[in-house]
Design an enzyme around this catalytic site. Structure first.
Site, mmCIF file in Angstrom:
data_model
loop_
_atom_site.group_PDB
_atom_site.id
_atom_site.type_symbol
_atom_site.label_atom_id
_atom_site.label_comp_id
_atom_site.label_asym_id
_atom_site.label_seq_id
_atom_site.Cartn_x
_atom_site.Cartn_y
_atom_site.Cartn_z
ATOM 1 N N HIS A 1 0.824 -1.200 0.000
ATOM 2 C CA HIS A 1 0.000 0.000 0.000
ATOM 3 C C HIS A 1 0.867 1.262 0.000
ATOM 4 O O HIS A 1 1.583 1.529 0.968
ATOM 5 C CB HIS A 1 -0.900 -0.023 1.231
ATOM 6 C CG HIS A 1 -1.809 1.136 1.372
ATOM 7 N ND1 HIS A 1 -1.704 2.041 2.409
ATOM 8 C CD2 HIS A 1 -2.856 1.550 0.614
ATOM 9 C CE1 HIS A 1 -2.654 2.953 2.289
ATOM 10 N NE2 HIS A 1 -3.367 2.689 1.217
ATOM 11 N N LYS B 1 -6.993 9.750 -7.637
ATOM 12 C CA LYS B 1 -7.365 10.567 -6.480
ATOM 13 C C LYS B 1 -8.150 11.796 -6.944
ATOM 14 O O LYS B 1 -7.669 12.929 -6.899
ATOM 15 C CB LYS B 1 -6.111 10.992 -5.708
ATOM 16 C CG LYS B 1 -5.409 9.852 -5.007
ATOM 17 C CD LYS B 1 -6.282 9.209 -3.930
ATOM 18 C CE LYS B 1 -6.566 10.163 -2.807
ATOM 19 N NZ LYS B 1 -7.353 9.497 -1.717
ATOM 20 N N HIS C 1 -0.625 11.063 -2.373
ATOM 21 C CA HIS C 1 -1.951 10.744 -1.852
ATOM 22 C C HIS C 1 -2.805 11.974 -1.566
ATOM 23 O O HIS C 1 -3.947 12.070 -2.002
ATOM 24 C CB HIS C 1 -1.839 9.912 -0.570
ATOM 25 C CG HIS C 1 -3.163 9.572 0.038
ATOM 26 N ND1 HIS C 1 -3.793 10.389 0.970
ATOM 27 C CD2 HIS C 1 -3.990 8.520 -0.152
ATOM 28 C CE1 HIS C 1 -4.943 9.848 1.308
ATOM 29 N NE2 HIS C 1 -5.085 8.704 0.644
ATOM 30 N N GLU D 1 -4.665 4.202 -8.141
ATOM 31 C CA GLU D 1 -5.875 4.835 -7.623
ATOM 32 C C GLU D 1 -5.958 6.268 -8.128
ATOM 33 O O GLU D 1 -5.035 7.057 -7.922
ATOM 34 C CB GLU D 1 -5.923 4.828 -6.097
ATOM 35 C CG GLU D 1 -7.197 5.491 -5.576
ATOM 36 C CD GLU D 1 -7.314 5.545 -4.060
ATOM 37 O OE1 GLU D 1 -8.126 6.350 -3.558
ATOM 38 O OE2 GLU D 1 -6.589 4.792 -3.388
#
Length: 242
Positions: A10, A116, A52, A114
């Site tokens: 992760h 974002k 992130h 991912e």
């Protein structure tokens, strides 16, 4: 949980290295993680960058929103010292840099990208990511996930062959209908969903369940009677031997 459960790092091995940096990703590959998970946003000048948070304060020595800073400016900030002095001068990587590195590996490392964009809308994020995946011929090694349902729908409209996954929290009762309508191939969920009756139904319906973020042996073993196919963790070294 299948005996063949795979382990995804992760944001790289983010428990031991600064998250979403090349150091964290390279460490994951060195121990043989099956995959890495990372987060993609767009800089002011349209570059795909791996970070992130929408703002850069938490993981760099800079200030501001990713969307308001050029790639050149973002590259000037230290993305490692916040974690430990040993990682001084780690930089925010681009998605291109990460994927180019993935192509040099001796094994097929899966990359979970991912998007974002659940808080900030990034123009053409989906097109840019899909285009880069195609250019590097990594269609079979990339998964695109998002909490943003419109974004997942857009990916399907652009390319029906790239694997997509719906990210969600808790145990939403309508998740299987949502997944079907979005044409996603997998569900990225919390342990509570994998452990639920709905989780079993999802597995029977053919949806792989990739569970985030499992960081203790207790939580890992709690998935033993589930159909989880992947565990995402900040500490992949803890679980690769199982």
């Amino acid at each position: 949980m299948s005996n063949k459960v795979e382990i995804f790092a992760h944001r790289g091995i983010s428990g031991l290295y600064p998250e979403n940096t090349m150091a964290a990703f390279k460490a994951a590959a060195e121990i043989g993680a099956h995959g890495i998970e990372l987060d993609v946003q767009i800089s002011q000048d349209g570059e795909l960058v791996i970070i992130h948070d929408e703002r850069i304060e938490r993981t760099t020595n800079g200030v501001g929103y990713v969307k308001d800073l050029t790639l050149n400016r973002l590259k000037q900030y230290d993305a490692g010292s916040w974690f430990h002095v040993d990682f001084q001068n780690e930089r925010i990587p681009t998605l291109n840099e990460v994927l180019e590195w993935v192509k040099t590996l001796s094994y097929k490392l899966i990359v979970n990208i991912e998007l974002k964009n659940d808080r900030i809308k990034y123009e053409n994020l989906e097109e840019k990511v899909v285009r880069l995946i195609h250019e590097l011929n990594l269609d079979q090694q990339c998964i695109i996930s998002s909490f943003n349902r419109d974004s997942l729908k857009k990916i399907y409209e652009i390319d029906q062959k790239i694997e997509t996954a719906l990210l969600f929290q808790g145990v939403p009762t309508d998740v299987l209908n949502i997944a079907k309508n979005l044409h996603v191939q997998a569900l990225h969920c919390e342990a509570v969903f994998a452990q639920s009756i709905l989780g079993r139904k999802a597995s029977l319906a053919g949806y792989p369940m990739r569970v985030y973020t499992i960081n203790t042996l207790e939580d890992f073993h709690s998935l033993e009677n589930t159909c989880a196919s992947v565990v995402m963790t900040d500490f992949p070294q803890m679980f690769l031997s199982f």
